[in-house]
Scaffold this active site. Structure first.
Site, PDB file in Angstrom:
ATOM      1  N   GLU A  45       0.861  -1.193   0.000  1.00  0.00           N
ATOM      2  CA  GLU A  45       0.000   0.000   0.000  1.00  0.00           C
ATOM      3  C   GLU A  45       0.888   1.232   0.000  1.00  0.00           C
ATOM      4  OE1 GLU A  45      -2.514  -0.168   3.483  1.00  0.00           O
ATOM      5  OE2 GLU A  45      -3.103  -2.217   3.003  1.00  0.00           O
ATOM      6  N   LYS A  90       2.338   4.552   1.362  1.00  0.00           N
ATOM      7  CA  LYS A  90       2.465   5.079   2.726  1.00  0.00           C
ATOM      8  C   LYS A  90       2.140   6.574   2.676  1.00  0.00           C
ATOM      9  CE  LYS A  90       5.458   4.898   6.769  1.00  0.00           C
ATOM     10  NZ  LYS A  90       5.328   6.281   7.181  1.00  0.00           N
ATOM     11  N   ASP A  96       1.628  10.276   3.691  1.00  0.00           N
ATOM     12  CA  ASP A  96       2.357  11.104   4.650  1.00  0.00           C
ATOM     13  C   ASP A  96       1.396  12.015   5.413  1.00  0.00           C
ATOM     14  OD1 ASP A  96       4.426  12.066   6.063  1.00  0.00           O
ATOM     15  OD2 ASP A  96       5.365  13.180   4.429  1.00  0.00           O
ATOM     16  N   GLU A 106      -5.365   7.112   7.679  1.00  0.00           N
ATOM     17  CA  GLU A 106      -4.468   8.260   7.696  1.00  0.00           C
ATOM     18  C   GLU A 106      -5.240   9.536   7.346  1.00  0.00           C
ATOM     19  OE1 GLU A 106      -1.565   7.158   8.550  1.00  0.00           O
ATOM     20  OE2 GLU A 106      -0.107   8.735   8.075  1.00  0.00           O
ATOM     21  N   TYR A 142      -7.373   2.124   6.054  1.00  0.00           N
ATOM     22  CA  TYR A 142      -6.723   0.887   5.605  1.00  0.00           C
ATOM     23  C   TYR A 142      -6.880  -0.293   6.540  1.00  0.00           C
ATOM     24  CZ  TYR A 142      -3.078   3.410   8.216  1.00  0.00           C
ATOM     25  OH  TYR A 142      -2.400   4.138   9.148  1.00  0.00           O
ATOM     26  N   LYS A 195      10.922   3.158   2.941  1.00  0.00           N
ATOM     27  CA  LYS A 195      10.925   4.621   2.873  1.00  0.00           C
ATOM     28  C   LYS A 195      11.649   5.102   1.623  1.00  0.00           C
ATOM     29  CE  LYS A 195      10.502   7.043   6.460  1.00  0.00           C
ATOM     30  NZ  LYS A 195       9.489   7.949   6.998  1.00  0.00           N
ATOM     31  N   CYS A 242      28.620  45.634   3.824  1.00  0.00           N
ATOM     32  CA  CYS A 242      27.297  45.083   4.135  1.00  0.00           C
ATOM     33  C   CYS A 242      26.350  45.303   2.951  1.00  0.00           C
ATOM     34  CB  CYS A 242      26.720  45.740   5.382  1.00  0.00           C
ATOM     35  SG  CYS A 242      24.998  45.259   5.667  1.00  0.00           S
ATOM     36  N   CYS A 290      23.387  47.902   4.287  1.00  0.00           N
ATOM     37  CA  CYS A 290      23.608  49.309   4.656  1.00  0.00           C
ATOM     38  C   CYS A 290      24.936  49.855   4.152  1.00  0.00           C
ATOM     39  CB  CYS A 290      23.505  49.474   6.172  1.00  0.00           C
ATOM     40  SG  CYS A 290      24.876  48.717   7.045  1.00  0.00           S
ATOM     41  N   CYS A 297      28.308  42.516   9.919  1.00  0.00           N
ATOM     42  CA  CYS A 297      28.136  43.922   9.580  1.00  0.00           C
ATOM     43  C   CYS A 297      28.332  44.708  10.870  1.00  0.00           C
ATOM     44  CB  CYS A 297      26.721  44.145   9.021  1.00  0.00           C
ATOM     45  SG  CYS A 297      26.139  45.839   9.160  1.00  0.00           S
ATOM     46  N   CYS A 356      22.030  49.085  11.150  1.00  0.00           N
ATOM     47  CA  CYS A 356      21.751  48.507   9.826  1.00  0.00           C
ATOM     48  C   CYS A 356      20.297  48.026   9.816  1.00  0.00           C
ATOM     49  CB  CYS A 356      22.704  47.339   9.588  1.00  0.00           C
ATOM     50  SG  CYS A 356      22.228  46.284   8.209  1.00  0.00           S
TER      51      CYS A 356
HETATM   52  S1  IVH Z   1      -0.333   0.275   8.588  1.00  0.00           S
HETATM   53  C1  IVH Z   1       0.891  -2.008  12.169  1.00  0.00           C
HETATM   54  N1  IVH Z   1      -0.732   1.395   6.238  1.00  0.00           N
HETATM   55  O1  IVH Z   1       2.679   5.048   8.693  1.00  0.00           O
HETATM   56  C2  IVH Z   1       0.389  -1.274  10.999  1.00  0.00           C
HETATM   57  N2  IVH Z   1       0.270   2.679   7.948  1.00  0.00           N
HETATM   58  O2  IVH Z   1       4.862   3.863  11.104  1.00  0.00           O
HETATM   59  C3  IVH Z   1       0.562   0.170  11.141  1.00  0.00           C
HETATM   60  N3  IVH Z   1       0.776   4.989   7.307  1.00  0.00           N
HETATM   61  O3  IVH Z   1       1.575   5.127  12.009  1.00  0.00           O
HETATM   62  C4  IVH Z   1       0.026   1.027  10.128  1.00  0.00           C
HETATM   63  N4  IVH Z   1       0.030   4.855   5.245  1.00  0.00           N
HETATM   64  O4  IVH Z   1       0.319   6.567  10.330  1.00  0.00           O
HETATM   65  C5  IVH Z   1      -0.258   1.547   7.493  1.00  0.00           C
HETATM   66  N5  IVH Z   1      -1.143   2.282   4.129  1.00  0.00           N
HETATM   67  C6  IVH Z   1      -0.687   2.429   5.373  1.00  0.00           C
HETATM   68  C7  IVH Z   1      -0.144   3.651   5.823  1.00  0.00           C
HETATM   69  C8  IVH Z   1       0.326   3.740   7.124  1.00  0.00           C
HETATM   70  C9  IVH Z   1       0.588   5.642   6.158  1.00  0.00           C
HETATM   71  C10 IVH Z   1       1.410   5.575   8.507  1.00  0.00           C
HETATM   72  C11 IVH Z   1       0.655   5.320   9.787  1.00  0.00           C
HETATM   73  C12 IVH Z   1       1.630   4.625  10.711  1.00  0.00           C
HETATM   74  C13 IVH Z   1       2.946   4.900  10.051  1.00  0.00           C
HETATM   75  C14 IVH Z   1       3.868   3.712  10.195  1.00  0.00           C
END
Ligand code: IVH
Length: 671
Positions: A114, A116, A118, A178, A230, A317, A411, A414, A429, A434
């Site tokens: 999935e 992730k 932000d 999220e 999710y 990541k 500067c 000034c 300066c 200034c």
């Molecule tokens: S699963 C144990 N799925 O990422 C499962 N997390 O450190 C935990 N996050 O705190 C979460 N997208 O806030 C999951 N598709 C996704 C996510 C997701 C973002 C965030 C969530 C979690 C952090 C993981």
């Protein structure tokens, strides 16, 4: 026969829910705005005429008018775990190996990948199909209740759309996901804030987090919050896999992210990660990686958790986002102490949630080391919410007319002479007056940790200094005498001028240590200011003290003591302090701020709304009197101070026989 109002109300709610779902979740409007408004207004009218039928899950009740004074703690029935991070494909192979080792011989494993998102995680509890409590993750075990704010998010169903099927008993369940902000609406929000002199958010995640903790749901409703869900949790539903989990959420009307993928091998997972690392910029929201989950819930259970993260899932990541852009020129910024800092003026590029047009270059040595020249094509990077930096130069694109930078001869603001202390890389300066230094000192004075003058931001300070309304920070307190002139300034209105004058007046209540910090004495940060204020208790005692006496204070060194002496021997500074004293700022520790040890060895937990002071003020009072403040009640807590509408801490104190004090009793203790 005419329908009863109750029936019509229910019918309208069902219709509106369906239209909302089509519009917000599916993105497929099914009626015209005109028709929608007509039905919505009819519902508003009928509920007004028949208030006995108003219920919290009605589409009219998304935006409440009550302020949330306190975000109550919510204990998560199942802890909200976090994920361990991986940064390379090798680490993903290792994850795959660990998963397989943890399962009975040769069991096949499938993974769901999935995106992730932000943002920040959220838990939504439903009772009998209705949204009951929304809470943040907090520390994973206890979060904070943000129901009123989450209700304003139109994609969060207040009442689940499809009614429980025969197979599922859904009287009680929880969904997790999220909360986030899309990039474009976030950009717009920041632009509006800048125009209004408000602080801009560093990125969409901070903006979403800040919004969720606002007290006023009416403001939250205007902010572009969004959700993806999710995870579905329930004791009664028999769900076998994460893919089933997602499709059930979808069927119940929750907004899920459709870009997930079921992968049969770790190589497929790696391909998914590569693909999305490339495509992430095409999404209308920010993702910072991929979440990889073992699909089978049975296998998840076997694998279990280590400490706070599951063995069955991992985050991959992405690398810090980089962008390539042209560096037009290098300018020199002059800070409040006169330091010259080189700044890269860039061709604006959009990177990680905001448009970047400037990046710091730290100092001349850094520019030489990286061989950065004006006209170069540079690679810039922004990780998380840090200030963007120039990582390197793309030398293949260097043109012949790229220009090396030298330290300016004088500067840039000034024109005064510069000097360079022998033991420092920085140049300064020399001119105290200034305009850049003046503006910098005033900015520092008005800033949050100092005098905290709301609304007096950089843009307004520049304007006031340029228009000669103020020449130094003491002039801030004379602005009220020029109210009429201020109102005439094109960008200001009567209301904003009055608000500003009010926050200037309010700032006079700031305690002595904050005033001392605000003065901007070199090397005197907020920590040193507090130590000096606690020790000397007044500005006259501090001004009289010799360097040796100052240095005798624990953790105060010679650079601070010399700088303090120099500051107080300057005639101009003396005059400014006199004016600030006259204006009514606090130049000594208040009686009640003077330390006592009445509460020494005692610990306090605060709950409920206090009537004569804010939580923070109460906290300060405890600390000033030698006590400590804790966030949770235990049998070792000395006292719980309970205001109005106390939370669960009150019950816990009763259970554990911890003495409970009223606000009055608490104040008596420290009289
Ligand atoms: S699963 C144990 N799925 O990422 C499962 N997390 O450190 C935990 N996050 O705190 C979460 N997208 O806030 C999951 N598709 C996704 C996510 C997701 C973002 C965030 C969530 C979690 C952090 C993981």
């Amino acid at each position: 026969m005419k329908q009863s109002p109750q029936k019509r109300i229910e019918e309208l709610r069902d219709l509106i829910r369906e239209y909302d779902y089509n519009y917000f979740v599916l993105n497929q409007p099914s009626i015209s705005d005109y028709e929608y408004d007509r039905l919505f207004n009819e519902l508003v009218r009928l509920e007004k005429e028949n208030p006995q039928f108003i219920s919290p899950d009605s589409p009219t009740q998304r935006v409440g008018s009550d302020l949330t004074k306190e975000f109550k703690p919510v204990t998560h029935k199942t802890p909200m775990l976090s994920l361990s991070n991986t940064y390379s494909e090798n680490e993903l192979y290792e994850f795959d190996r660990r998963v397989k080792e943890g399962l009975p011989n040769n069991e096949k494993v499938e993974y769901v990948c999935e995106l992730k998102i932000d943002g920040l995680s959220i838990s939504l509890k439903y009772l009998n199909g209705k949204l009951n409590v929304a809470a943040t993750r907090g520390d994973g075990s206890v979060g904070e209740e943000v129901t009123n704010n989450v209700k304003t998010i139109r994609t969060v169903p207040l009442n689940i759309r499809k009614h429980p099927t025969a197979k599922l008993k859904l009287n009680e369940f929880e969904v997790r996901g999220e909360v986030y902000m899309e990039s474009e609406p976030f950009k717009k929000l920041n632009e509006d804030r800048e125009l209004n002199g408000e602080k801009v958010f560093a990125n969409p995640r901070n903006s979403a987090a800040g919004t969720l903790k606002l007290q006023d749901p009416q403001i939250v409703a205007k902010r572009p919050l969004q959700v993806f869900l999710y995870n579905f949790l329930s004791d009664s539903a028999e769900i076998k896999s994460q893919t089933e989990n997602l499709s059930l959420l979808n069927d119940l009307g929750f907004r899920i992210n459709k870009n997930f993928k079921l992968c049969k091998t770790i190589d497929e997972v790696i391909n998914y990660c590569r693909e999305w690392e490339d495509k992430r910029d095409k999404l209308p929201y920010e993702i910072d990686g991929v979440v990889i989950k073992v699909n089978s819930l049975k296998q998840q259970k076997i694998l279990g958790n280590i400490a706070k993260s599951p063995r069955w899932a991992v985050a991959y990541k992405f690398k810090a986002k980089q962008a390539v852009t042209k560096l037009h020129t290098i300018t020199w910024q002059v800070g409040r102490t006169g330091t010259l800092t080189p700044v890269a003026e860039l061709e604006p590029v959009f990177l990680a949630g905001s448009t970047i047009s400037r990046a710091t270059l730290h100092n001349i040595d850094e520019i030489k080391r990286k061989d950065i020249r004006e006209g170069d094509t540079v690679i810039i990077e922004k990780g998380g919410d840090v200030i963007p930096k120039v990582v390197s130069v793309d030398l293949s694109k260097r043109s012949e007319d790229s220009r090396e930078t030298k330290l300016p001869a004088k500067c840039p603001v000034c024109g005064s002479k510069l000097f360079k202390p022998e033991d420092e890389v920085a140049v300064y300066c020399e001119n105290n007056l200034c305009p850049a230094q003046v503006k910098g000192r005033i900015s520092h004075f008005a800033a949050r940790g100092a005098m905290d003058i709301e609304g007096l931001g950089e843009a307004l300070i520049n304007l006031f200094v340029d228009l000669e309304f103020i020449h130094n920070y003491a002039d801030i307190y004379s602005l009220k005498e020029r109210r009429e002139e201020l109102i005439q300034i094109e960008r200001l209105g009567e209301k904003s001028v009055d608000n500003l004058l009010l926050s200037i007046e309010t700032s006079k209540q700031r305690p002595f240590d904050k005033v001392l910090f605000a003065l901007g004495i070199r090397y005197v940060g907020s920590g040193a200011a507090k130590k000096l204020a606690d020790h000397f208790e007044s500005i006259s005692a501090l001004a009289k003290a010799g360097e040796t006496e100052i240095e005798a204070i624990h953790e105060i060194g010679s650079s601070i003591s010399q700088s303090v002496s120099r500051f107080f021997s300057d005639e101009h500074n003396k005059k400014i302090i006199e004016r600030l004293k006259k204006a009514g700022l606090k130049f000594e520790i208040e009686k009640k701020h003077k330390r006592s040890n009445t509460l020494e060895g005692k610990s306090f937990v605060l709950t409920g709304t206090l009537s004569t002071m804010s939580r923070d003020e109460a906290k300060e009072k405890v600390i000033e009197n030698g006590g400590t403040v804790l966030s949770a009640v235990s049998k070792n807590t000395s006292y719980v101070v309970a205001g109005e509408k106390p939370g669960s801490k009150f019950d816990k104190a009763q259970k554990l026989n911890v003495p409970i004090l009223s606000e009055e009793e608490f104040l008596k203790m420290i009289e």
